[in-house]
Design a protein around this motif. Structure first.
Motif, PDB file in Angstrom:
ATOM      1  N   GLY A 164      -3.890  18.155  -0.255  1.00 50.88           N
ATOM      2  CA  GLY A 164      -4.111  17.260   0.870  1.00 50.88           C
ATOM      3  C   GLY A 164      -5.198  17.743   1.807  1.00 50.88           C
ATOM      4  N   LEU A 165      -5.229  19.065   2.075  1.00 48.22           N
ATOM      5  CA  LEU A 165      -6.199  19.618   3.016  1.00 48.22           C
ATOM      6  C   LEU A 165      -7.618  19.497   2.473  1.00 48.22           C
ATOM      7  CD1 LEU A 165      -4.333  22.874   4.164  1.00 48.22           C
ATOM      8  CD2 LEU A 165      -3.889  20.481   4.712  1.00 48.22           C
ATOM      9  N   ASP A 166      -7.799  19.829   1.189  1.00 48.70           N
ATOM     10  CA  ASP A 166      -9.138  19.736   0.601  1.00 48.70           C
ATOM     11  C   ASP A 166      -9.568  18.284   0.436  1.00 48.70           C
ATOM     12  OD1 ASP A 166      -9.148  22.462   0.510  1.00 48.70           O
ATOM     13  OD2 ASP A 166      -8.631  22.610  -1.607  1.00 48.70           O
ATOM     14  N   GLY A 167      -8.609  17.407   0.106  1.00 47.28           N
ATOM     15  CA  GLY A 167      -8.936  15.990   0.007  1.00 47.28           C
ATOM     16  C   GLY A 167      -9.382  15.423   1.341  1.00 47.28           C
ATOM     17  N   ALA A 168      -8.723  15.853   2.414  1.00 46.07           N
ATOM     18  CA  ALA A 168      -9.131  15.403   3.750  1.00 46.07           C
ATOM     19  C   ALA A 168     -10.518  15.933   4.093  1.00 46.07           C
ATOM     20  CB  ALA A 168      -8.108  15.880   4.787  1.00 46.07           C
ATOM     21  N   ALA A 169     -10.794  17.183   3.728  1.00 41.58           N
ATOM     22  CA  ALA A 169     -12.121  17.756   3.986  1.00 41.58           C
ATOM     23  C   ALA A 169     -13.199  16.968   3.255  1.00 41.58           C
ATOM     24  CB  ALA A 169     -12.150  19.228   3.565  1.00 41.58           C
ATOM     25  N   CYS A 170     -12.911  16.569   2.015  1.00 39.57           N
ATOM     26  CA  CYS A 170     -13.868  15.752   1.262  1.00 39.57           C
ATOM     27  C   CYS A 170     -14.086  14.404   1.938  1.00 39.57           C
ATOM     28  CB  CYS A 170     -13.371  15.557  -0.170  1.00 39.57           C
ATOM     29  SG  CYS A 170     -13.601  16.991  -1.240  1.00 39.57           S
ATOM     30  N   SER A 171     -13.028  13.811   2.451  1.00 42.61           N
ATOM     31  CA  SER A 171     -13.150  12.521   3.125  1.00 42.61           C
ATOM     32  C   SER A 171     -14.031  12.636   4.361  1.00 42.61           C
ATOM     33  CB  SER A 171     -11.768  12.007   3.529  1.00 42.61           C
ATOM     34  OG  SER A 171     -10.955  11.807   2.402  1.00 42.61           O
ATOM     35  N   ILE A 172     -13.848  13.713   5.121  1.00 46.43           N
ATOM     36  CA  ILE A 172     -14.674  13.912   6.313  1.00 46.43           C
ATOM     37  C   ILE A 172     -16.124  14.120   5.914  1.00 46.43           C
ATOM     38  CG2 ILE A 172     -15.075  15.434   8.288  1.00 46.43           C
ATOM     39  CD1 ILE A 172     -12.022  15.973   8.275  1.00 46.43           C
ATOM     40  N   GLU A 173     -16.338  14.873   4.844  1.00 46.83           N
ATOM     41  CA  GLU A 173     -17.701  15.110   4.352  1.00 46.83           C
ATOM     42  C   GLU A 173     -18.360  13.800   3.957  1.00 46.83           C
ATOM     43  OE1 GLU A 173     -20.841  17.723   3.629  1.00 46.83           O
ATOM     44  OE2 GLU A 173     -18.866  18.225   4.416  1.00 46.83           O
ATOM     45  N   CYS A 174     -17.569  12.851   3.474  1.00 49.68           N
ATOM     46  CA  CYS A 174     -18.086  11.536   3.091  1.00 49.68           C
ATOM     47  C   CYS A 174     -18.206  10.593   4.285  1.00 49.68           C
ATOM     48  CB  CYS A 174     -17.178  10.893   2.039  1.00 49.68           C
ATOM     49  SG  CYS A 174     -17.189  11.716   0.443  1.00 49.68           S
ATOM     50  N   GLY A 175     -17.863  11.071   5.473  1.00 42.76           N
ATOM     51  CA  GLY A 175     -17.939  10.221   6.654  1.00 42.76           C
ATOM     52  C   GLY A 175     -16.778   9.258   6.778  1.00 42.76           C
ATOM     53  N   LYS A 176     -15.602   9.648   6.245  1.00 44.00           N
ATOM     54  CA  LYS A 176     -14.435   8.769   6.278  1.00 44.00           C
ATOM     55  C   LYS A 176     -13.256   9.475   6.948  1.00 44.00           C
ATOM     56  CE  LYS A 176     -15.819   6.354   2.036  1.00 44.00           C
ATOM     57  NZ  LYS A 176     -15.405   5.940   0.663  1.00 44.00           N
ATOM     58  N   PRO A 177     -13.326   9.680   8.263  1.00 40.67           N
ATOM     59  CA  PRO A 177     -12.232  10.394   8.933  1.00 40.67           C
ATOM     60  C   PRO A 177     -10.907   9.642   8.902  1.00 40.67           C
ATOM     61  CG  PRO A 177     -13.762   9.471  10.546  1.00 40.67           C
ATOM     62  CD  PRO A 177     -14.395   9.291   9.195  1.00 40.67           C
ATOM     63  N   SER A 178     -10.953   8.308   8.878  1.00 41.38           N
ATOM     64  CA  SER A 178      -9.707   7.540   8.813  1.00 41.38           C
ATOM     65  C   SER A 178      -8.996   7.807   7.497  1.00 41.38           C
ATOM     66  CB  SER A 178      -9.989   6.042   8.969  1.00 41.38           C
ATOM     67  OG  SER A 178     -10.611   5.761  10.203  1.00 41.38           O
ATOM     68  N   LEU A 179      -9.763   7.842   6.408  1.00 47.35           N
ATOM     69  CA  LEU A 179      -9.183   8.157   5.111  1.00 47.35           C
ATOM     70  C   LEU A 179      -8.641   9.586   5.095  1.00 47.35           C
ATOM     71  CD1 LEU A 179      -8.607   7.472   2.160  1.00 47.35           C
ATOM     72  CD2 LEU A 179     -10.954   8.148   1.606  1.00 47.35           C
ATOM     73  N   ALA A 180      -9.344  10.506   5.754  1.00 45.87           N
ATOM     74  CA  ALA A 180      -8.872  11.892   5.829  1.00 45.87           C
ATOM     75  C   ALA A 180      -7.491  11.947   6.464  1.00 45.87           C
ATOM     76  CB  ALA A 180      -9.861  12.736   6.631  1.00 45.87           C
ATOM     77  N   LEU A 181      -7.299  11.181   7.517  1.00 51.23           N
ATOM     78  CA  LEU A 181      -6.006  11.165   8.194  1.00 51.23           C
ATOM     79  C   LEU A 181      -4.926  10.581   7.287  1.00 51.23           C
ATOM     80  CD1 LEU A 181      -5.485  12.174  11.067  1.00 51.23           C
ATOM     81  CD2 LEU A 181      -5.444   9.822  11.821  1.00 51.23           C
ATOM     82  N   GLU A 182      -5.269   9.538   6.541  1.00 56.35           N
ATOM     83  CA  GLU A 182      -4.304   8.936   5.616  1.00 56.35           C
ATOM     84  C   GLU A 182      -3.920   9.926   4.520  1.00 56.35           C
ATOM     85  OE1 GLU A 182      -6.164   5.417   4.184  1.00 56.35           O
ATOM     86  OE2 GLU A 182      -6.216   4.436   6.151  1.00 56.35           O
TER      87      GLU A 182
END
Length: 756
Positions: free
Chosen positions: A277-295
């Motif tokens: 979950g933590l690395d997936g959220a980091a990838c989402s933020i890197e992609c410019g998707k903080p909302s997805l990171a939170l999900e």
């Protein structure tokens, strides 16, 4: 001729001075052509100036430059004979100019004009024999249409058209051509867009291969700018690929981390070591998707408690519309929960302390897996019914952002790839605010955790003196937390929520064991200039649930006060009697039910919980790392296990004060599962819980308890119950008051507040 030479040299060497010279020469020629009315030269210079100025615009980004380019492009198009090769060239050049202005200034009108010009140019090019010109037009049209994908009512149709155009363009472009790299890169980007639309990893795999071939082919001799651009694209594609893998992993985690195996064997350990979950959220933020990171964080953490919460959900509408499905779902949920907890309760009944045999381990696990599959199949069946398409689906950001009504929630994600804070507040309605943190933070947190976990153990065992613990162990960790995490977050909060009174920390990874609450306002809890009241939540969903719940009792507080000062095999806790006495003195005998010493038995405590919305437990607490559901409170007759607590259903639980050691400690190998006694109380419905992350000092606890309850009861109408929402402020007030009276930080720092 001179202008053509300097232009050719610029295209070959990329020297800016050659481009400037070319434009200057073209302007002179254009003036001469206008005077002499040489239509051919006039067209050539107008069209060339349009192209040259577009190149200059790429460097200067000046609006006047691109506007001049468009002006020359329009003039050349007026001169050209319709359907001629000159008309084709002018249309393409003018389209490129409009597209450049759209890319940098966002004018939708420019994009529309560019697409219309290129569609007209394509019709002309398809009727001519010049394949290179046809390839150019197709590539340019694909690029322009790509900018219109998200606004189109049929985005995937536009993507497919773009891919077809780009593919035909590349087929007609020799690999040695200087246009080949950019055109193949364009196709790769379109395949990446197709992946984003459809989610088929084969498209992303193909896109990655195309870019990798460009970067690996030494014969292409890419410029440093193109190499950097292609490398950046490849990086984005690889992050998207990793993100897709993380999201897929999170879909199957509830199946592979079912309650039974998780609680007994730590079967979740290997998956959590991967920090999915933590690395997936980091990838989402890197992609410019903080909302997805939170999900992703919401879906990938506290999996056990999330499943348990689902089994406790009141399926009111489902019971009314589809009672059969509701009954089956409730029955399956109870079976799943039973498999996860029954063995711990059976061991307690049988008096066994050793681990069960292999046969006993395998059967419950197989049962749990079977029940889990049945649960998911039944959910799929329910979601196929009208109005139930999102029944018990993981929360989306549109739902989670409602938590901003409570106050700012700060999710701190710690990953080996990047670390960030995600702030959900009123000012971040559309998407969480990202506060980037140091990339070395993951190592710093690991080091702080190691220092504090060993230090607290040594302190509890008397191996280090209190002064040494405060100055050499706790102090440096607090300074590190303040400088590395809290200070940059507080700086952001001053802008996002300048009037915030309370905040909620939602840490991840090993940060869940570190005292962020202590340094919310300053490193030593003495400088309270900002005065933010800190609380914790394991997930945003659990906080939302607690915020929405309301007790029904309004006539009395009804506190259950449990105190066990003596227990076989444990040191005496004389301070517990003082705590119970303080509660009776503050609220009155009629408000408090006391179960102390001989009366503090498991049966009486469990039997009394349902009659009291508030509970105070003053006794020894034990966190079992290997078998979390065996964590327990030490009562007079036997331990009160976590499994006993979770199996209990209460009508209106509200507030719990756990004045016991390690009640919010958790399990190091399951740091994102919140496997501790405080979470167990929270999961069965207590809206707010005060607990301790490490050992509680028996002489300090009664003073803290007296301060907390006095604050809650201050000025209260006897006919009303205290507000559970004030518990966090009461704890903060009590800690600060004792701190000002000289109580060492080591004795106050363990206490935390969870919930509303």
């Amino acid at each position: 001729m001179v202008a053509q030479s300097t232009e050719a040299r610029f295209q070959l060497l990329g020297e800016f001075v050659d481009l400037q010279a070319t434009i200057s020469l073209r302007r002179r020629c254009l003036a001469l052509c206008t005077q002499n009315v040489d239509v051919t030269q006039l067209f050539t210079n107008q069209s060339s100036l349009c192209t040259n100025l577009c190149w200059l615009f790429q460097r200067e980004k000046n609006y006047d430059i691109i506007t001049e380019a468009i002006s020359h492009g329009r003039s050349s198009l007026k001169i050209a004979e319709p359907n001629s090769s000159d008309f084709l060239t002018a249309s393409s050049n003018l389209a490129s100019a409009h597209h450049s202005r759209f890319e940098h200034f966002g004018s939708e009108g420019d994009l529309t004009i560019s697409i219309e010009l290129l569609r007209g140019a394509l019709r002309i090019a398809e009727g001519q024999s010049d394949q290179s010109q046809l390839a150019l037009v197709r590539n340019n049209l694909a690029s322009c249409l790509r900018g219109n994908i998200r606004q189109n009512i049929n985005p995937i149709g536009v993507v497919l058209e773009c891919i077809a155009l780009a593919t035909l363009s590349i087929e007609a472009t020799p690999r040695k051509s200087h246009d080949f790299p950019s055109r193949q890169h364009n196709l790769a980007c379109l395949l990446g867009e197709k992946f984003c639309q459809r989610g088929d990893l084969r498209d992303l795999d193909e896109a990655i291969k195309l870019v990798e071939h460009l970067l690996e082919d030494s014969n292409l001799r890419l410029s440093s700018e193109l190499h950097a651009s292609f490398s950046q694209t490849l990086g984005i594609f690889l992050v998207l690929h990793a993100l897709a893998a993380y999201r897929k992993a999170l879909e199957i985690l509830p199946q592979t981390m079912l309650l039974g195996k998780q609680y007994r064997n730590g079967g979740i350990l290997d998956a959590h070591n991967a920090d999915v979950g933590l690395d997936g959220a980091a990838c989402s933020i890197e992609c410019g998707k903080p909302s997805l990171a939170l999900e992703i964080l919401e879906h990938g953490r506290c999996i056990a408690w999330t499943r348990s919460l689902q089994t406790r959900t009141a399926f009111d509408s489902l019971k009314e519309d589809h009672p059969g499905h509701a009954d089956r779902l409730i029955q399956l949920g109870e079976m799943i929960e039973m498999v996860g907890t029954e063995q711990s309760r059976a061991e307690e009944r049988d008096g066994r302390t050793t681990a069960p045999s292999v046969d006993l381990e395998i059967a419950p696990w197989e049962q749990s897996l079977s029940y889990g599959r049945q649960w998911d199949a039944l959910l799929a069946e329910i979601r196929a019914m009208p109005n139930y398409h999102d029944f018990l689906l993981p929360a989306k950001y549109d739902d989670l952002r409602a938590i901003a009504s409570c106050g700012p929630v700060i999710v701190v994600n710690i990953s080996t790839y990047r670390s960030d804070a995600l702030i959900v507040a009123h000012a971040t309605h559309d998407r969480p605010q990202i506060v980037p943190l140091s990339r070395r933070l993951v190592n710093d947190v690991r080091q702080w955790y190691d220092i504090l976990s060993k230090g607290t153990a040594d302190f509890e065992n008397g191996l280090v003196l209190e002064n040494h613990f405060n100055e050499a162990i706790l102090g440096p960790v607090l300074v590190g937390l303040w400088e590395g995490i809290v200070r940059p977050i507080c700086d952001a909060l001053r802008l996002l929520a300048p009037y915030a009174r309370r905040i909620w920390w939602c840490p991840t990874g090993q940060l869940t064991f570190l005292p962020l609450h202590v340094v919310t306002n300053s490193p030593d809890m003495l400088d309270n200039a900002m005065l933010l009241i800190p609380s914790y939540t394991s997930t945003l969903s659990s906080l939302l649930r607690a915020a929405k719940a309301t007790g029904t009792s309004t006539s009395s507080t009804r506190i259950l006060a449990v105190g066990c000062a003596k227990a076989d095999g444990y040191t005496d806790l004389p301070g517990t009697d003082n705590e119970i006495t303080s509660l009776v003195k503050i609220f009155g005998e009629g408000e408090v039910t006391c179960l102390t010493n001989g009366d503090a038995t498991v049966e009486r405590v469990l039997g009394s919980l349902s009659e009291h919305p508030w509970v105070h437990l003053a006794c020894h607490g034990t966190q079992m790392h290997e078998r979390p559901f065996r964590s327990h409170f030490v009562l007079r007759d036997r331990p009160l296990y976590m499994s006993d607590i979770v199996a209990h259903k209460l009508p209106e639980p509200s507030f719990a004060f756990l004045s016991s050691c390690h009640t919010a400690a958790g399990v190091p190998s399951l740091y994102d599962e919140a496997m501790h006694l405080a979470a167990a109380l929270h999961i069965i419905g207590f809206r707010a819980v005060i607990a301790a992350q490490w050992a509680v000092d028996d002489s300090t606890a009664p003073r803290l308890v007296r301060e907390v309850y006095s604050y809650l009861n201050n000025g209260r109408n006897p006919a009303q119950i205290p507000h559970v929402e004030d518990a966090a402020e009461a704890l903060y007030h009590a800690v600060c008051a004792l701190r000002r009276h000289g109580v060492p930080l080591s004795r106050l720092a363990p206490f935390i507040h969870i919930g509303v």
